[in-house]
Design a protein around this motif. Structure first.
Motif, PDB file in Angstrom:
ATOM      1  N   MET A  59      -6.437 -13.380   9.150  1.00  0.00           N
ATOM      2  CA  MET A  59      -6.013 -12.028   9.521  1.00  0.00           C
ATOM      3  C   MET A  59      -7.222 -11.092   9.542  1.00  0.00           C
ATOM      4  SD  MET A  59      -3.111  -9.629   7.728  1.00  0.00           S
ATOM      5  CE  MET A  59      -1.695 -10.627   8.129  1.00  0.00           C
ATOM      6  N   LYS A  60      -7.305 -10.288  10.629  1.00  0.00           N
ATOM      7  CA  LYS A  60      -8.444  -9.382  10.741  1.00  0.00           C
ATOM      8  C   LYS A  60      -8.323  -8.252   9.716  1.00  0.00           C
ATOM      9  CE  LYS A  60      -9.088 -10.318  15.622  1.00  0.00           C
ATOM     10  NZ  LYS A  60      -8.733  -9.893  16.952  1.00  0.00           N
ATOM     11  N   LEU A  61      -9.494  -7.654   9.402  1.00  0.00           N
ATOM     12  CA  LEU A  61      -9.523  -6.632   8.353  1.00  0.00           C
ATOM     13  C   LEU A  61      -8.649  -5.427   8.706  1.00  0.00           C
ATOM     14  CD1 LEU A  61     -10.958  -6.581   5.631  1.00  0.00           C
ATOM     15  CD2 LEU A  61     -12.684  -5.108   6.661  1.00  0.00           C
ATOM     16  N   ASN A  62      -8.762  -4.969   9.997  1.00  0.00           N
ATOM     17  CA  ASN A  62      -7.958  -3.793  10.374  1.00  0.00           C
ATOM     18  C   ASN A  62      -6.466  -4.124  10.372  1.00  0.00           C
ATOM     19  OD1 ASN A  62      -8.243  -5.366  12.685  1.00  0.00           O
ATOM     20  ND2 ASN A  62      -8.061  -3.625  14.073  1.00  0.00           N
ATOM     21  N   THR A  63      -6.131  -5.378  10.709  1.00  0.00           N
ATOM     22  CA  THR A  63      -4.725  -5.806  10.657  1.00  0.00           C
ATOM     23  C   THR A  63      -4.248  -5.832   9.207  1.00  0.00           C
ATOM     24  OG1 THR A  63      -5.119  -7.178  12.578  1.00  0.00           O
ATOM     25  CG2 THR A  63      -3.133  -7.643  11.344  1.00  0.00           C
ATOM     26  N   PHE A  64      -5.127  -6.310   8.311  1.00  0.00           N
ATOM     27  CA  PHE A  64      -4.768  -6.357   6.897  1.00  0.00           C
ATOM     28  C   PHE A  64      -4.455  -4.948   6.380  1.00  0.00           C
ATOM     29  CE2 PHE A  64      -6.080  -5.782   2.479  1.00  0.00           C
ATOM     30  CZ  PHE A  64      -5.234  -6.685   1.859  1.00  0.00           C
ATOM     31  N   PHE A  65      -5.349  -4.008   6.690  1.00  0.00           N
ATOM     32  CA  PHE A  65      -5.130  -2.635   6.200  1.00  0.00           C
ATOM     33  C   PHE A  65      -3.889  -2.016   6.835  1.00  0.00           C
ATOM     34  CE2 PHE A  65      -9.737  -2.818   5.056  1.00  0.00           C
ATOM     35  CZ  PHE A  65      -9.540  -2.657   3.692  1.00  0.00           C
ATOM     36  N   TYR A  66      -3.678  -2.331   8.127  1.00  0.00           N
ATOM     37  CA  TYR A  66      -2.487  -1.802   8.816  1.00  0.00           C
ATOM     38  C   TYR A  66      -1.224  -2.307   8.112  1.00  0.00           C
ATOM     39  CZ  TYR A  66       1.076  -1.118  12.388  1.00  0.00           C
ATOM     40  OH  TYR A  66       2.226  -0.752  13.037  1.00  0.00           O
ATOM     41  N   ASN A  67      -1.187  -3.623   7.858  1.00  0.00           N
ATOM     42  CA  ASN A  67       0.003  -4.201   7.228  1.00  0.00           C
ATOM     43  C   ASN A  67       0.172  -3.731   5.788  1.00  0.00           C
ATOM     44  OD1 ASN A  67       1.127  -5.677   9.336  1.00  0.00           O
ATOM     45  ND2 ASN A  67      -0.380  -7.285   9.104  1.00  0.00           N
ATOM     46  N   PHE A  68      -0.959  -3.537   5.107  1.00  0.00           N
ATOM     47  CA  PHE A  68      -0.895  -3.031   3.739  1.00  0.00           C
ATOM     48  C   PHE A  68      -0.278  -1.626   3.741  1.00  0.00           C
ATOM     49  CE2 PHE A  68      -2.472  -1.331  -0.263  1.00  0.00           C
ATOM     50  CZ  PHE A  68      -2.244  -2.404  -1.114  1.00  0.00           C
ATOM     51  N   GLY A  69      -0.752  -0.819   4.705  1.00  0.00           N
ATOM     52  CA  GLY A  69      -0.205   0.542   4.842  1.00  0.00           C
ATOM     53  C   GLY A  69       1.282   0.513   5.168  1.00  0.00           C
ATOM     54  N   GLN A  70       1.668  -0.405   6.047  1.00  0.00           N
ATOM     55  CA  GLN A  70       3.085  -0.517   6.412  1.00  0.00           C
ATOM     56  C   GLN A  70       3.920  -0.936   5.205  1.00  0.00           C
ATOM     57  OE1 GLN A  70       4.515   0.353   9.429  1.00  0.00           O
ATOM     58  NE2 GLN A  70       2.479   1.175   9.731  1.00  0.00           N
ATOM     59  N   GLY A  71       3.357  -1.820   4.385  1.00  0.00           N
ATOM     60  CA  GLY A  71       4.047  -2.259   3.166  1.00  0.00           C
ATOM     61  C   GLY A  71       4.285  -1.086   2.235  1.00  0.00           C
ATOM     62  N   LEU A  72       3.245  -0.247   2.071  1.00  0.00           N
ATOM     63  CA  LEU A  72       3.389   0.942   1.209  1.00  0.00           C
ATOM     64  C   LEU A  72       4.430   1.891   1.795  1.00  0.00           C
ATOM     65  CD1 LEU A  72      -0.323   1.727   0.254  1.00  0.00           C
ATOM     66  CD2 LEU A  72       1.446   0.791  -1.224  1.00  0.00           C
ATOM     67  N   LYS A  73       4.393   2.021   3.138  1.00  0.00           N
ATOM     68  CA  LYS A  73       5.378   2.896   3.796  1.00  0.00           C
ATOM     69  C   LYS A  73       6.796   2.385   3.547  1.00  0.00           C
ATOM     70  CE  LYS A  73       2.920   5.054   7.625  1.00  0.00           C
ATOM     71  NZ  LYS A  73       2.704   5.012   9.069  1.00  0.00           N
ATOM     72  N   ASN A  74       6.964   1.069   3.625  1.00  0.00           N
ATOM     73  CA  ASN A  74       8.290   0.473   3.366  1.00  0.00           C
ATOM     74  C   ASN A  74       8.791   0.872   1.989  1.00  0.00           C
ATOM     75  OD1 ASN A  74       8.273  -0.836   5.773  1.00  0.00           O
ATOM     76  ND2 ASN A  74       8.016  -2.899   4.943  1.00  0.00           N
ATOM     77  N   ILE A  75       7.886   0.774   1.018  1.00  0.00           N
ATOM     78  CA  ILE A  75       8.279   1.104  -0.365  1.00  0.00           C
ATOM     79  C   ILE A  75       8.696   2.569  -0.425  1.00  0.00           C
ATOM     80  CG2 ILE A  75       7.400   1.402  -2.727  1.00  0.00           C
ATOM     81  CD1 ILE A  75       5.668  -1.084  -2.246  1.00  0.00           C
ATOM     82  N   TRP A  76       7.908   3.424   0.235  1.00  0.00           N
ATOM     83  CA  TRP A  76       8.186   4.865   0.217  1.00  0.00           C
ATOM     84  C   TRP A  76       9.494   5.177   0.932  1.00  0.00           C
ATOM     85  CZ3 TRP A  76       7.181   8.666  -2.700  1.00  0.00           C
ATOM     86  CH2 TRP A  76       7.352   9.985  -2.269  1.00  0.00           C
ATOM     87  N   ARG A  77       9.724   4.485   2.076  1.00  0.00           N
ATOM     88  CA  ARG A  77      10.943   4.737   2.853  1.00  0.00           C
ATOM     89  C   ARG A  77      12.188   4.387   2.043  1.00  0.00           C
ATOM     90  NH1 ARG A  77       9.011   1.600   7.870  1.00  0.00           N
ATOM     91  NH2 ARG A  77       7.836   3.140   9.007  1.00  0.00           N
ATOM     92  N   ASN A  78      12.109   3.292   1.281  1.00  0.00           N
ATOM     93  CA  ASN A  78      13.267   2.859   0.483  1.00  0.00           C
ATOM     94  C   ASN A  78      12.998   3.128  -0.990  1.00  0.00           C
ATOM     95  OD1 ASN A  78      14.207   1.640   2.912  1.00  0.00           O
ATOM     96  ND2 ASN A  78      12.826  -0.059   2.462  1.00  0.00           N
ATOM     97  N   LYS A  79      12.657   4.398  -1.262  1.00  0.00           N
ATOM     98  CA  LYS A  79      12.230   4.761  -2.620  1.00  0.00           C
ATOM     99  C   LYS A  79      13.193   4.254  -3.692  1.00  0.00           C
ATOM    100  CE  LYS A  79      11.652   9.178  -1.352  1.00  0.00           C
ATOM    101  NZ  LYS A  79      11.293   9.187   0.053  1.00  0.00           N
ATOM    102  N   LEU A  80      14.479   4.532  -3.473  1.00  0.00           N
ATOM    103  CA  LEU A  80      15.457   4.212  -4.513  1.00  0.00           C
ATOM    104  C   LEU A  80      15.558   2.710  -4.756  1.00  0.00           C
ATOM    105  CD1 LEU A  80      18.332   6.757  -3.895  1.00  0.00           C
ATOM    106  CD2 LEU A  80      16.756   6.646  -5.813  1.00  0.00           C
ATOM    107  N   PHE A  81      15.631   1.956  -3.653  1.00  0.00           N
ATOM    108  CA  PHE A  81      15.734   0.499  -3.800  1.00  0.00           C
ATOM    109  C   PHE A  81      14.443  -0.064  -4.405  1.00  0.00           C
ATOM    110  CE2 PHE A  81      19.361   0.924  -1.069  1.00  0.00           C
ATOM    111  CZ  PHE A  81      20.192  -0.085  -1.510  1.00  0.00           C
ATOM    112  N   SER A  82      13.311   0.498  -3.982  1.00  0.00           N
ATOM    113  CA  SER A  82      12.041   0.020  -4.520  1.00  0.00           C
ATOM    114  C   SER A  82      11.984   0.294  -6.020  1.00  0.00           C
ATOM    115  CB  SER A  82      10.867   0.716  -3.835  1.00  0.00           C
ATOM    116  OG  SER A  82      10.929   0.497  -2.452  1.00  0.00           O
ATOM    117  N   LEU A  83      12.406   1.500  -6.405  1.00  0.00           N
ATOM    118  CA  LEU A  83      12.396   1.844  -7.829  1.00  0.00           C
ATOM    119  C   LEU A  83      13.330   0.920  -8.607  1.00  0.00           C
ATOM    120  CD1 LEU A  83      12.291   5.738  -7.980  1.00  0.00           C
ATOM    121  CD2 LEU A  83      10.674   4.144  -8.994  1.00  0.00           C
ATOM    122  N   ALA A  84      14.492   0.658  -8.018  1.00  0.00           N
ATOM    123  CA  ALA A  84      15.457  -0.231  -8.685  1.00  0.00           C
ATOM    124  C   ALA A  84      14.847  -1.616  -8.866  1.00  0.00           C
ATOM    125  CB  ALA A  84      16.740  -0.320  -7.873  1.00  0.00           C
TER     126      ALA A  84
END
Lengths: 302, 227
Positions: free
Chosen positions: A1-26
């Motif tokens: 996986m390319k570096l920019n793809t890695f950072f993009y996906n990492f950012g998307q992963g963090l966004k997922n957590i933020w989008r589903n705050k309650l479920f992530s916290l649970a």
């Protein structure tokens, strides 16, 4: 996986957590509870095992010799003992030493009563090897073997003590494995639920990604990042909690109940956490990884 | 470029969506696929994207038999096909630039390439000035142009458009058609699924008419009328 793809996906992963705050916290809370319980069981179990081990070390078997046993036969029994892996240590007790030990134990304060045997050792045939084991569950096997040797009259053992300690060890292991299995199953289920919610929110995005040529690994990556981060955070929190709790408990017990110090000796923090930190992190991250990977798998068939 | 040989597709319910369809579309062609709702047009698009597999027959795209492409190689195959949908299917939480860049990120293009290609593509669809706008801040026609830019940014050989003007008024619909024609003139093979007869008549291109899953006519607009 390319570096920019890695950072993009990492950012998307963090966004997922933020989008589903309650479920992530649970999920983080559940993971924290699971790893906390795991750590607690591990700490208690390790200390308990240590106590059992200490108790085991005190249980010995005694090998008595035939009245006519030659010194060669006695030495040979010693040689055989030294070859056995389950034997931790053994030492020879002569008849005189056996009598001295008996006197000290049973004639304490009434030494004059023992004087009657001054020139006639009543334990003349009691020279023996005192044998201590690494693993007390092997006691029965060793006794059978020793009884088959030439020059051995009798092997005395504490069957009840050996069986109790051995059973206790097994019980601790079984309970520990059972609890861990249940906790892992619960954690995987909850992580999977969180990822499912994340997927349902991003269903359209996943479908578009697949239609415009995204590889499965690219679609999967943000959800795996999400699961791994939840697993990581969910294992760091209980580790910190347990670290301070464990230290506090040791100090508290040592200060408040110093009479217990004769019976209970806690393993040092370093010994416990030397194992607990890598295992908990691996468990948390592993559960997060497996839970998210299993969940996303069925959504990749577009 | 696109070849269907006796292709049939029957869903689990047993009703044939496509029945013994044979089509040949040459490189650089502009083709309309027409038919009423339920005639099998969308099934055809799904087959061409390998979202579905035919029950019978073979499909070739750029000489490759789609039945021979395994799951792992589907992404590489799809990168050669741009696709535009009736409801645009833009990511609502991302702006125009990000929606177009998304198609490049998905194929793991380098950042430099993304920064170079996205503005060019937005200029082509005349949306350079609105690169920061969110989809909901755009008209239907503008949203479809973003979708077209996203479909083209990977420089596909084929552009499939499934009812691209279905949600647009006449003026916007016509503008989108002219844009697709311009793209076709640059060398991309364009296949447009539509039931907008007015546009098809005005464009005067090859028309494949599907009825009850079968190709009933294949030719110029005039041929359809005669049929």
């Amino acid at each position: 996986m390319k570096l920019n793809t890695f950072f993009y996906n990492f950012g998307q992963g963090l966004k997922n957590i933020w989008r589903n705050k309650l479920f992530s916290l649970a999920s983080i809370a559940t993971m924290t509870a699971c790893i906390f319980l795991f750590g607690l069981f591990y700490s208690i179990g390790s200390n308990f095992k240590q106590m059992v081990r200490t108790a085991e070390e005190g249980v010995a078997i005694t090998v008595f010799f035939d009245p006519g046993a030659t010194q060669d036969q006695i030495d040979n029994i010693g040689n055989e003992l030294s070859k056995r892996g389950e034997v931790k240590e053994y030492h020879f007790v002569s008849a005189d030493e056996a009598w001295e030990s008996f006197k000290t134990e049973y004639f304490k304060g009434k030494e004059e009563l023992a004087e009657g045997f001054a020139n006639d050792n009543p334990l003349a045939n009691s020279a023996n090897y005192e044998v201590y084991l690494n693993d007390i569950s092997m006691q029965g096997e060793l006794v059978t073997y020793l009884e088959s040797l030439d020059g051995v009259r009798e092997v005395k053992q504490s069957e009840v003590a050996a069986d109790t300690l051995s059973d206790m060890n097994k019980l601790i292991s079984v309970i520990f494995i059972g609890v861990i299995a249940i906790l892992i199953a619960v954690a995987v289920f909850l992580i999977s639920n969180t990822i499912t919610v994340g997927i349902s929110v991003r269903k359209e995005e996943i479908a578009i990604m697949k239609l415009i040529g995204a590889k499965d690994s690219f679609v999967r990556a943000p959800f795996i990042v999400e699961g791994v981060i939840i697993g990581f955070v969910g294992s760091v929190i209980p580790l910190v909690l347990l670290f301070f709790m464990y230290q506090t408990v040791i100090v508290y017990v040592a200060e408040k109940y110093n009479i217990l110090n004769n019976f209970i000796s806690f393993l040092p923090v370093g010994t416990i956490f030397h194992v607990l930190i890598p295992v908990s992190l691996l468990l948390g991250i592993g559960i997060g990884y497996v839970g998210s990977r299993l969940t996303i798998k069925k959504h990749l068939k577009v | 470029m696109i070849k269907l040989e006796h292709v049939s597709k029957t869903y689990q319910e047993g009703v044939p969506a496509l029945d013994d369809v044979s089509i040949n579309i040459e490189k650089g062609e502009f083709v309309f696929v027409m038919g009423k709702s339920g005639s099998g047009k969308s099934t055809l698009i799904k087959l061409l994207l390998k979202e579905l597999n035919p029950t019978e027959g073979e499909i070739y795209i750029s000489g490759k038999n789609l039945s021979k492409i395994n799951h792992k190689n589907i992404p590489n195959f799809r990168r050669k096909i741009g696709v535009v949908f009736q409801n645009f299917r833009l990511l609502q939480d991302r702006n125009v630039y990000e929606n177009v860049a998304f198609a490049l990120k998905v194929v793991e293009a380098p950042t430099k390439e993304i920064k170079r290609k996205v503005p060019l593509m937005l200029s082509l669809v005349n949306l350079a000035a609105k690169y920061k706008s969110l989809p909901r801040q755009l008209s239907g026609g503008e949203q479809q142009r973003v979708a077209i830019a996203r479909a083209l940014v990977n420089e596909p050989d084929i552009l499939l458009a499934d009812e691209p003007t279905g949600n647009l008024d006449d003026t916007n619909a016509w503008e989108i058609m002219k844009l697709l024609e311009e793209i076709n003139e640059r060398g991309t093979t364009v296949v447009v699924v539509t039931h907008n007869t007015e546009i098809v008549r005005k464009m005067n291109k090859r028309v494949i008419y599907i009825k009850n899953g079968r190709v009933v006519t294949d030719g110029e607009w005039g041929d359809i009328n005669e049929a």
